[in-house]
Motif scaffolding. Structure first.
Motif, PDB file in Angstrom:
ATOM      1  N   THR A 131       0.828  -1.207   0.000  1.00 51.82           N
ATOM      2  CA  THR A 131       0.000   0.000   0.000  1.00 51.82           C
ATOM      3  C   THR A 131       0.859   1.252   0.000  1.00 51.82           C
ATOM      4  OG1 THR A 131      -1.732  -1.191   1.207  1.00 51.82           O
ATOM      5  CG2 THR A 131      -1.855   1.201   1.208  1.00 51.82           C
ATOM      6  N   SER A 132       1.950   1.252   0.768  1.00 50.44           N
ATOM      7  CA  SER A 132       2.812   2.434   0.791  1.00 50.44           C
ATOM      8  C   SER A 132       3.504   2.624  -0.556  1.00 50.44           C
ATOM      9  CB  SER A 132       3.825   2.361   1.921  1.00 50.44           C
ATOM     10  OG  SER A 132       4.788   1.373   1.663  1.00 50.44           O
ATOM     11  N   ILE A 133       3.887   1.535  -1.215  1.00 52.19           N
ATOM     12  CA  ILE A 133       4.477   1.633  -2.559  1.00 52.19           C
ATOM     13  C   ILE A 133       3.452   2.211  -3.527  1.00 52.19           C
ATOM     14  CG2 ILE A 133       5.294   0.279  -4.534  1.00 52.19           C
ATOM     15  CD1 ILE A 133       6.608  -1.623  -2.476  1.00 52.19           C
ATOM     16  N   LEU A 134       2.223   1.705  -3.452  1.00 51.49           N
ATOM     17  CA  LEU A 134       1.155   2.187  -4.331  1.00 51.49           C
ATOM     18  C   LEU A 134       0.896   3.674  -4.119  1.00 51.49           C
ATOM     19  CD1 LEU A 134      -1.995   0.586  -5.523  1.00 51.49           C
ATOM     20  CD2 LEU A 134      -2.303   2.605  -4.129  1.00 51.49           C
ATOM     21  N   ASN A 180       2.922   6.005  -2.876  1.00 47.24           N
ATOM     22  CA  ASN A 180       4.048   6.796  -3.369  1.00 47.24           C
ATOM     23  C   ASN A 180       4.046   6.897  -4.886  1.00 47.24           C
ATOM     24  OD1 ASN A 180       5.040   7.327  -0.812  1.00 47.24           O
ATOM     25  ND2 ASN A 180       6.369   5.530  -0.802  1.00 47.24           N
ATOM     26  N   MET A 181       3.730   5.801  -5.558  1.00 48.47           N
ATOM     27  CA  MET A 181       3.717   5.817  -7.019  1.00 48.47           C
ATOM     28  C   MET A 181       2.515   6.591  -7.547  1.00 48.47           C
ATOM     29  SD  MET A 181       5.094   2.008  -7.914  1.00 48.47           S
ATOM     30  CE  MET A 181       5.525   2.358  -9.625  1.00 48.47           C
ATOM     31  N   ALA A 182       1.365   6.475  -6.880  1.00 48.68           N
ATOM     32  CA  ALA A 182       0.169   7.201  -7.314  1.00 48.68           C
ATOM     33  C   ALA A 182       0.366   8.706  -7.161  1.00 48.68           C
ATOM     34  CB  ALA A 182      -1.048   6.734  -6.522  1.00 48.68           C
ATOM     35  N   LYS A 183       1.084   9.129  -6.126  1.00 51.32           N
ATOM     36  CA  LYS A 183       1.377  10.554  -5.946  1.00 51.32           C
ATOM     37  C   LYS A 183       2.205  11.095  -7.108  1.00 51.32           C
ATOM     38  CE  LYS A 183       1.343  10.971  -0.926  1.00 51.32           C
ATOM     39  NZ  LYS A 183       2.168  11.168   0.276  1.00 51.32           N
ATOM     40  N   LYS A 184       3.021  10.235  -7.702  1.00 54.05           N
ATOM     41  CA  LYS A 184       3.879  10.641  -8.819  1.00 54.05           C
ATOM     42  C   LYS A 184       3.200  10.394 -10.172  1.00 54.05           C
ATOM     43  CE  LYS A 184       7.938   9.736  -6.077  1.00 54.05           C
ATOM     44  NZ  LYS A 184       8.989   8.815  -5.757  1.00 54.05           N
ATOM     45  N   HIS A 185       1.914  10.071 -10.144  1.00 57.54           N
ATOM     46  CA  HIS A 185       1.097   9.860 -11.347  1.00 57.54           C
ATOM     47  C   HIS A 185       1.616   8.723 -12.232  1.00 57.54           C
ATOM     48  CE1 HIS A 185      -1.033  13.465 -10.247  1.00 57.54           C
ATOM     49  NE2 HIS A 185       0.122  14.103 -10.162  1.00 57.54           N
ATOM     50  N   VAL A 186       2.098   7.655 -11.606  1.00 57.99           N
ATOM     51  CA  VAL A 186       2.537   6.475 -12.339  1.00 57.99           C
ATOM     52  C   VAL A 186       1.297   5.702 -12.771  1.00 57.99           C
ATOM     53  CG1 VAL A 186       3.859   4.324 -12.153  1.00 57.99           C
ATOM     54  CG2 VAL A 186       4.686   6.389 -11.029  1.00 57.99           C
ATOM     55  N   ARG A 187       1.337   5.134 -13.973  1.00 61.22           N
ATOM     56  CA  ARG A 187       0.188   4.394 -14.491  1.00 61.22           C
ATOM     57  C   ARG A 187      -0.076   3.143 -13.645  1.00 61.22           C
ATOM     58  NH1 ARG A 187       2.015   3.923 -20.541  1.00 61.22           N
ATOM     59  NH2 ARG A 187       1.979   1.790 -19.811  1.00 61.22           N
ATOM     60  N   PRO A 188      -1.356   2.771 -13.461  1.00 62.93           N
ATOM     61  CA  PRO A 188      -1.685   1.591 -12.647  1.00 62.93           C
ATOM     62  C   PRO A 188      -1.010   0.307 -13.127  1.00 62.93           C
ATOM     63  CG  PRO A 188      -3.647   2.885 -13.032  1.00 62.93           C
ATOM     64  CD  PRO A 188      -2.560   3.502 -13.857  1.00 62.93           C
ATOM     65  N   LYS A 189      -0.827   0.164 -14.429  1.00 59.03           N
ATOM     66  CA  LYS A 189      -0.158  -1.031 -14.968  1.00 59.03           C
ATOM     67  C   LYS A 189       1.264  -1.138 -14.424  1.00 59.03           C
ATOM     68  CE  LYS A 189       1.011  -3.085 -19.426  1.00 59.03           C
ATOM     69  NZ  LYS A 189       0.937  -2.923 -20.879  1.00 59.03           N
ATOM     70  N   GLU A 190       1.966  -0.011 -14.357  1.00 58.96           N
ATOM     71  CA  GLU A 190       3.331  -0.006 -13.848  1.00 58.96           C
ATOM     72  C   GLU A 190       3.364  -0.184 -12.333  1.00 58.96           C
ATOM     73  OE1 GLU A 190       4.727   3.657 -15.451  1.00 58.96           O
ATOM     74  OE2 GLU A 190       4.774   2.860 -17.491  1.00 58.96           O
ATOM     75  N   SER A 206       1.180  -2.025 -10.668  1.00 54.25           N
ATOM     76  CA  SER A 206       0.954  -3.457 -10.488  1.00 54.25           C
ATOM     77  C   SER A 206       2.233  -4.249 -10.736  1.00 54.25           C
ATOM     78  CB  SER A 206      -0.151  -3.928 -11.443  1.00 54.25           C
ATOM     79  OG  SER A 206      -0.333  -5.306 -11.333  1.00 54.25           O
ATOM     80  N   TYR A 207       2.960  -3.898 -11.782  1.00 53.92           N
ATOM     81  CA  TYR A 207       4.224  -4.578 -12.103  1.00 53.92           C
ATOM     82  C   TYR A 207       5.220  -4.430 -10.958  1.00 53.92           C
ATOM     83  CZ  TYR A 207       8.559  -5.764 -14.500  1.00 53.92           C
ATOM     84  OH  TYR A 207       9.751  -6.320 -14.834  1.00 53.92           O
ATOM     85  N   THR A 208       5.339  -3.213 -10.414  1.00 55.96           N
ATOM     86  CA  THR A 208       6.269  -2.960  -9.312  1.00 55.96           C
ATOM     87  C   THR A 208       5.871  -3.738  -8.066  1.00 55.96           C
ATOM     88  OG1 THR A 208       6.720  -0.756 -10.183  1.00 55.96           O
ATOM     89  CG2 THR A 208       7.312  -1.158  -7.892  1.00 55.96           C
ATOM     90  N   LEU A 209       4.570  -3.782  -7.780  1.00 56.73           N
ATOM     91  CA  LEU A 209       4.099  -4.535  -6.609  1.00 56.73           C
ATOM     92  C   LEU A 209       4.461  -6.010  -6.729  1.00 56.73           C
ATOM     93  CD1 LEU A 209       0.577  -2.927  -6.105  1.00 56.73           C
ATOM     94  CD2 LEU A 209       2.579  -2.643  -4.642  1.00 56.73           C
TER      95      LEU A 209
END
Length: 178
Positions: free
Chosen positions: A54-57, A59-69, A71-74
């Motif tokens: 959740t914390s990774i998600l 942080n990435m959502a704050k930086k406007h990373v696409r959901p596909k990326e 998911s890949y990172t998770l």
């Protein structure tokens, strides 16, 4: 298979409290004739995100990373992660709603402009406190304008078709004294 709580009743006058369990996949408590799943991918219970996930998600959502990326990172960070894209979309939506904290879109915009140190100017109607005019610019772009004052590019396309209002309107008063 995963058994979940389908519905519960705390019990009212003359009734006993009860909980109905059901298979997550089928949704009722009758017998099933499908094989037990070899992996739990797609099951909502198994696809829950851990605190680290959740914390990774977030942080990435704050930086406007696409959901596909996201998911890949998770999945790269956790071999046991069986979350689907739907889990990622739902978690991003939950984060955005929590971040807004009951503010309107305009309040959210003004808050973001201040947070990111944008140069902002607005004018409101006194009676209704409705925003009449709004201007913002990134500080770096103001520095560029000072360096290259003869070239100005303005973007005025944000949802103009949806609201049928121009986002950019420049009025020039004419002087007819001659």
């Amino acid at each position: 298979m995963i058994v979940v709580m389908k519905k519960s009743d705390f019990g009212q006058v003359g009734r006993k409290p009860r909980i109905d369990f059901a298979c997550e996949r089928h949704g009722s408590y009758r017998r099933h004739n499908y094989d037990i799943a070899q992996n739990l991918e797609g099951h909502s219970y198994a696809g829950r995100l851990t605190e680290k996930g959740t914390s990774i998600l977030v942080n990435m959502a704050k930086k406007h990373v696409r959901p596909k990326e996201i998911s890949y990172t998770l999945k790269q960070n956790d071999d046991t992660n069986v979350s689907t894209m739907r889990h990622v979309y739902n978690a991003c939506q939950k984060f955005r709603l929590k971040e807004q904290a009951g503010r309107t879109q305009m309040q959210q915009l003004m808050n973001r402009l201040v947070e990111n140190k944008y140069i902002e100017w607005h004018r409101t109607y006194m009676e209704t406190n409705i925003v009449q005019d709004l201007f913002w610019a990134h500080p770096y772009l103001v520095d560029l304008l000072r360096a290259f004052s003869r070239v100005i590019i303005m973007d005025c396309t944000y949802k103009t078709n949806r609201y049928r209002l121009p986002l950019l309107e420049i009025r020039a008063s004419s002087y007819e004294g001659h």
